[in-house]
Design a protein around this motif. Structure first.
Motif, PDB file in Angstrom:
ATOM      1  N   ASP A 170       3.662  -3.800 -10.660  1.00 44.83           N
ATOM      2  CA  ASP A 170       3.490  -5.020 -11.411  1.00 44.83           C
ATOM      3  C   ASP A 170       1.752  -5.044 -11.389  1.00 44.83           C
ATOM      4  O   ASP A 170       1.335  -5.916 -12.121  1.00 44.83           O
ATOM      5  N   GLU A 171       1.316  -3.772 -12.276  1.00 50.70           N
ATOM      6  CA  GLU A 171      -0.297  -3.500 -12.695  1.00 50.70           C
ATOM      7  C   GLU A 171       0.018  -3.814 -14.527  1.00 50.70           C
ATOM      8  O   GLU A 171       1.237  -3.141 -15.435  1.00 50.70           O
ATOM      9  N   ASN A 172      -1.103  -4.204 -14.974  1.00 51.20           N
ATOM     10  CA  ASN A 172      -1.025  -4.752 -16.374  1.00 51.20           C
ATOM     11  C   ASN A 172      -1.275  -2.672 -17.089  1.00 51.20           C
ATOM     12  O   ASN A 172      -1.016  -1.798 -15.828  1.00 51.20           O
ATOM     13  N   ASP A 173      -1.087  -2.547 -17.806  1.00 50.32           N
ATOM     14  CA  ASP A 173      -1.048  -1.538 -18.113  1.00 50.32           C
ATOM     15  C   ASP A 173      -2.186  -0.783 -18.620  1.00 50.32           C
ATOM     16  O   ASP A 173      -2.937   0.204 -18.401  1.00 50.32           O
ATOM     17  N   GLU A 174      -3.296  -1.606 -18.329  1.00 48.97           N
ATOM     18  CA  GLU A 174      -4.832  -1.041 -18.218  1.00 48.97           C
ATOM     19  C   GLU A 174      -4.587  -0.558 -16.826  1.00 48.97           C
ATOM     20  O   GLU A 174      -5.379   0.890 -16.900  1.00 48.97           O
ATOM     21  N   VAL A 175      -4.583  -0.960 -16.049  1.00 49.91           N
ATOM     22  CA  VAL A 175      -5.522  -1.296 -14.397  1.00 49.91           C
ATOM     23  C   VAL A 175      -4.259   0.182 -14.236  1.00 49.91           C
ATOM     24  O   VAL A 175      -4.620   1.158 -13.350  1.00 49.91           O
ATOM     25  N   PHE A 176      -2.405   0.214 -14.777  1.00 46.97           N
ATOM     26  CA  PHE A 176      -1.742   1.472 -14.188  1.00 46.97           C
ATOM     27  C   PHE A 176      -2.372   2.427 -15.195  1.00 46.97           C
ATOM     28  O   PHE A 176      -2.486   3.571 -13.825  1.00 46.97           O
ATOM     29  N   SER A 177      -3.182   2.527 -15.981  1.00 50.62           N
ATOM     30  CA  SER A 177      -3.260   3.564 -16.860  1.00 50.62           C
ATOM     31  C   SER A 177      -4.782   4.109 -15.589  1.00 50.62           C
ATOM     32  O   SER A 177      -4.669   5.217 -15.468  1.00 50.62           O
ATOM     33  N   ASP A 178      -5.504   3.384 -15.348  1.00 46.99           N
ATOM     34  CA  ASP A 178      -7.094   3.481 -14.424  1.00 46.99           C
ATOM     35  C   ASP A 178      -6.175   4.249 -13.699  1.00 46.99           C
ATOM     36  O   ASP A 178      -6.723   5.391 -12.730  1.00 46.99           O
ATOM     37  N   ILE A 179      -4.642   3.874 -12.670  1.00 47.16           N
ATOM     38  CA  ILE A 179      -4.562   4.783 -10.991  1.00 47.16           C
ATOM     39  C   ILE A 179      -4.344   5.851 -11.539  1.00 47.16           C
ATOM     40  O   ILE A 179      -4.671   6.643 -10.913  1.00 47.16           O
ATOM     41  N   VAL A 180      -3.316   6.363 -12.767  1.00 45.74           N
ATOM     42  CA  VAL A 180      -2.787   7.623 -12.889  1.00 45.74           C
ATOM     43  C   VAL A 180      -3.988   8.239 -13.257  1.00 45.74           C
ATOM     44  O   VAL A 180      -3.630   9.512 -13.209  1.00 45.74           O
ATOM     45  N   GLU A 181      -4.833   7.591 -14.317  1.00 42.71           N
ATOM     46  CA  GLU A 181      -6.217   9.028 -13.980  1.00 42.71           C
ATOM     47  C   GLU A 181      -7.098   9.476 -13.184  1.00 42.71           C
ATOM     48  O   GLU A 181      -7.434  10.358 -13.636  1.00 42.71           O
ATOM     49  N   HIS A 182      -7.097   8.796 -11.977  1.00 40.69           N
ATOM     50  CA  HIS A 182      -8.030   8.825 -11.247  1.00 40.69           C
ATOM     51  C   HIS A 182      -6.954   9.515  -9.846  1.00 40.69           C
ATOM     52  O   HIS A 182      -7.016  10.123  -8.681  1.00 40.69           O
ATOM     53  N   MET A 183      -5.662   9.266 -10.557  1.00 37.75           N
ATOM     54  CA  MET A 183      -4.550  10.189  -8.591  1.00 37.75           C
ATOM     55  C   MET A 183      -4.185  11.549  -9.059  1.00 37.75           C
ATOM     56  O   MET A 183      -4.483  11.942  -9.538  1.00 37.75           O
ATOM     57  N   SER A 184      -4.620  11.684  -7.765  1.00 31.11           N
ATOM     58  CA  SER A 184      -4.713  13.543  -7.539  1.00 31.11           C
ATOM     59  C   SER A 184      -3.455  13.632  -6.581  1.00 31.11           C
ATOM     60  O   SER A 184      -3.354  14.901  -7.186  1.00 31.11           O
ATOM     61  N   ASP A 185      -2.824  12.694  -7.296  1.00 32.41           N
ATOM     62  CA  ASP A 185      -1.331  13.409  -5.944  1.00 32.41           C
ATOM     63  C   ASP A 185      -0.510  13.333  -7.560  1.00 32.41           C
ATOM     64  O   ASP A 185       0.242  12.836  -7.304  1.00 32.41           O
ATOM     65  N   PRO A 186      -0.015  14.598  -7.765  1.00 32.23           N
ATOM     66  CA  PRO A 186       1.055  15.206  -8.924  1.00 32.23           C
ATOM     67  C   PRO A 186       2.460  13.610  -8.591  1.00 32.23           C
ATOM     68  O   PRO A 186       2.772  13.573  -9.088  1.00 32.23           O
ATOM     69  N   SER A 187       2.570  14.711  -8.024  1.00 34.08           N
ATOM     70  CA  SER A 187       4.088  13.795  -7.170  1.00 34.08           C
ATOM     71  C   SER A 187       3.899  12.796  -6.926  1.00 34.08           C
ATOM     72  O   SER A 187       5.014  11.711  -7.845  1.00 34.08           O
ATOM     73  N   MET A 188       3.096  11.594  -6.440  1.00 32.27           N
ATOM     74  CA  MET A 188       2.958  10.163  -6.773  1.00 32.27           C
ATOM     75  C   MET A 188       2.635  10.340  -8.348  1.00 32.27           C
ATOM     76  O   MET A 188       2.961   8.669  -9.175  1.00 32.27           O
ATOM     77  N   VAL A 189       1.817  10.833  -9.215  1.00 37.47           N
ATOM     78  CA  VAL A 189       1.769  10.088 -11.014  1.00 37.47           C
ATOM     79  C   VAL A 189       3.072  10.775 -11.183  1.00 37.47           C
ATOM     80  O   VAL A 189       3.649   9.357 -12.169  1.00 37.47           O
ATOM     81  N   GLN A 190       3.909  11.033 -11.304  1.00 40.75           N
ATOM     82  CA  GLN A 190       5.302  11.512 -11.419  1.00 40.75           C
ATOM     83  C   GLN A 190       5.898  10.655 -10.975  1.00 40.75           C
ATOM     84  O   GLN A 190       6.726   9.776 -12.074  1.00 40.75           O
ATOM     85  N   TRP A 191       6.144   9.922 -10.295  1.00 36.86           N
ATOM     86  CA  TRP A 191       6.499   9.051  -9.545  1.00 36.86           C
ATOM     87  C   TRP A 191       6.547   7.480 -10.263  1.00 36.86           C
ATOM     88  O   TRP A 191       7.257   6.859 -10.674  1.00 36.86           O
ATOM     89  N   MET A 192       5.007   7.253 -10.143  1.00 36.92           N
ATOM     90  CA  MET A 192       5.280   6.041 -11.089  1.00 36.92           C
ATOM     91  C   MET A 192       5.130   6.185 -12.230  1.00 36.92           C
ATOM     92  O   MET A 192       5.787   5.252 -12.341  1.00 36.92           O
ATOM     93  N   ARG A 193       5.313   7.527 -13.487  1.00 36.66           N
ATOM     94  CA  ARG A 193       5.709   7.302 -14.151  1.00 36.66           C
ATOM     95  C   ARG A 193       7.291   6.848 -14.802  1.00 36.66           C
ATOM     96  O   ARG A 193       7.959   6.510 -15.791  1.00 36.66           O
ATOM     97  N   ARG A 194       8.206   6.919 -13.469  1.00 35.36           N
ATOM     98  CA  ARG A 194       9.379   6.836 -13.207  1.00 35.36           C
ATOM     99  C   ARG A 194       9.381   5.593 -12.964  1.00 35.36           C
ATOM    100  O   ARG A 194      10.789   5.447 -14.367  1.00 35.36           O
ATOM    101  N   PHE A 195       9.553   5.320 -12.677  1.00 35.18           N
ATOM    102  CA  PHE A 195       9.704   3.397 -12.504  1.00 35.18           C
ATOM    103  C   PHE A 195       8.763   2.986 -13.540  1.00 35.18           C
ATOM    104  O   PHE A 195       9.517   2.022 -13.620  1.00 35.18           O
ATOM    105  N   ARG A 196       8.025   2.921 -14.211  1.00 35.72           N
ATOM    106  CA  ARG A 196       7.613   2.345 -15.278  1.00 35.72           C
ATOM    107  C   ARG A 196       7.696   2.358 -16.787  1.00 35.72           C
ATOM    108  O   ARG A 196       8.117   2.137 -17.730  1.00 35.72           O
ATOM    109  N   GLU A 197       8.583   4.354 -17.272  1.00 30.84           N
ATOM    110  CA  GLU A 197       9.104   4.033 -18.037  1.00 30.84           C
ATOM    111  C   GLU A 197      10.815   3.598 -18.415  1.00 30.84           C
ATOM    112  O   GLU A 197      11.517   3.752 -18.839  1.00 30.84           O
ATOM    113  N   ARG A 198      10.916   2.426 -17.112  1.00 33.35           N
ATOM    114  CA  ARG A 198      12.702   1.250 -17.392  1.00 33.35           C
ATOM    115  C   ARG A 198      12.606   0.580 -18.487  1.00 33.35           C
ATOM    116  O   ARG A 198      11.010   0.102 -18.537  1.00 33.35           O
TER     117      ARG A 198
END
Length: 198
Positions: A170-198
């Protein structure tokens, strides 16, 4: 109507279970505290849908007696989860949130629907393959028989599945990028991208 966080497919369900196989198993109808954490393996039908889960538990586990009596369980798999800080976001009025993924299942439990040898071998192989290990159950040797007698296998036949994947869809591209940039859990980043890339 399902929320944006409840749009997923069969591959998402099986992937989460494979990556996070330790599930909370709670007897349906139990008013006590008989729930337990158990590692489970997904079984899929010909269409790739989750049809059942296999596992085992100690015969002395109170969950065993409860499930023998009640016969049904609520099973919860928790995937990646992480706090998301407003300090990461360039919008000053952004509020904190928590990202997570989970799958809840209602299932009928059948004890000894498969042999204990099959249940233990499948679980060990599944986990050892992830470690790139060639270790096998047979290496336990003479101790195996005694250990196997203390546990009982089961199959959980799936009656319903519900997933919630709250991963920043539900986040816009800017917010989503901010979260991914600061997220320390690589699994969370992977799952976030999995759902973003649909």
């Amino acid at each position: 109507m399902p929320s944006i966080f409840e749009h997923y497919d069969d591959n998402d369900i099986s992937a989460l279970i494979a990556e996070y196989p330790l599930a909370w198993v709670q007897p349906i109808g139990d008013e006590g505290h008989k729930g337990a954490l158990l590692p489970l393996i997904a079984e899929l039908n010909a269409d790739g849908e989750l049809s059942s889960l296999i596992g085992h538990m100690a015969r002395k586990n109170p969950l065993h007696d409860a499930l023998k009596t009640l016969g049904e369980a609520s099973i919860l798999f928790q995937g990646p989860q992480a706090y998301v800080s407003p300090s990461w976001i360039r919008k000053p009025d952004w509020a904190p949130t928590w990202n997570y993924a989970r799958v809840s299942i209602n299932a009928k439990i059948e004890f000894e629907a498969l042999s204990i040898d099959e249940a233990l071998e499948r679980l060990a192989k599944f986990q050892e393959d992830k470690q790139n290990s060639d270790w096998t159950i047979s290496q336990i040797g003479e101790r195996y028989k005694g250990l196997a007698e203390m546990v009982i296998p089961f199959r959980a036949s799936v009656r319903s599945v519900r997933g919630v994947f709250k991963l920043g869809q539900d986040e816009n591209d800017e917010v989503f990028s901010d979260i991914v940039e600061h997220m320390s859990d690589p699994s969370m980043v992977q799952w976030m991208r999995r759902f973003r890339e649909r």
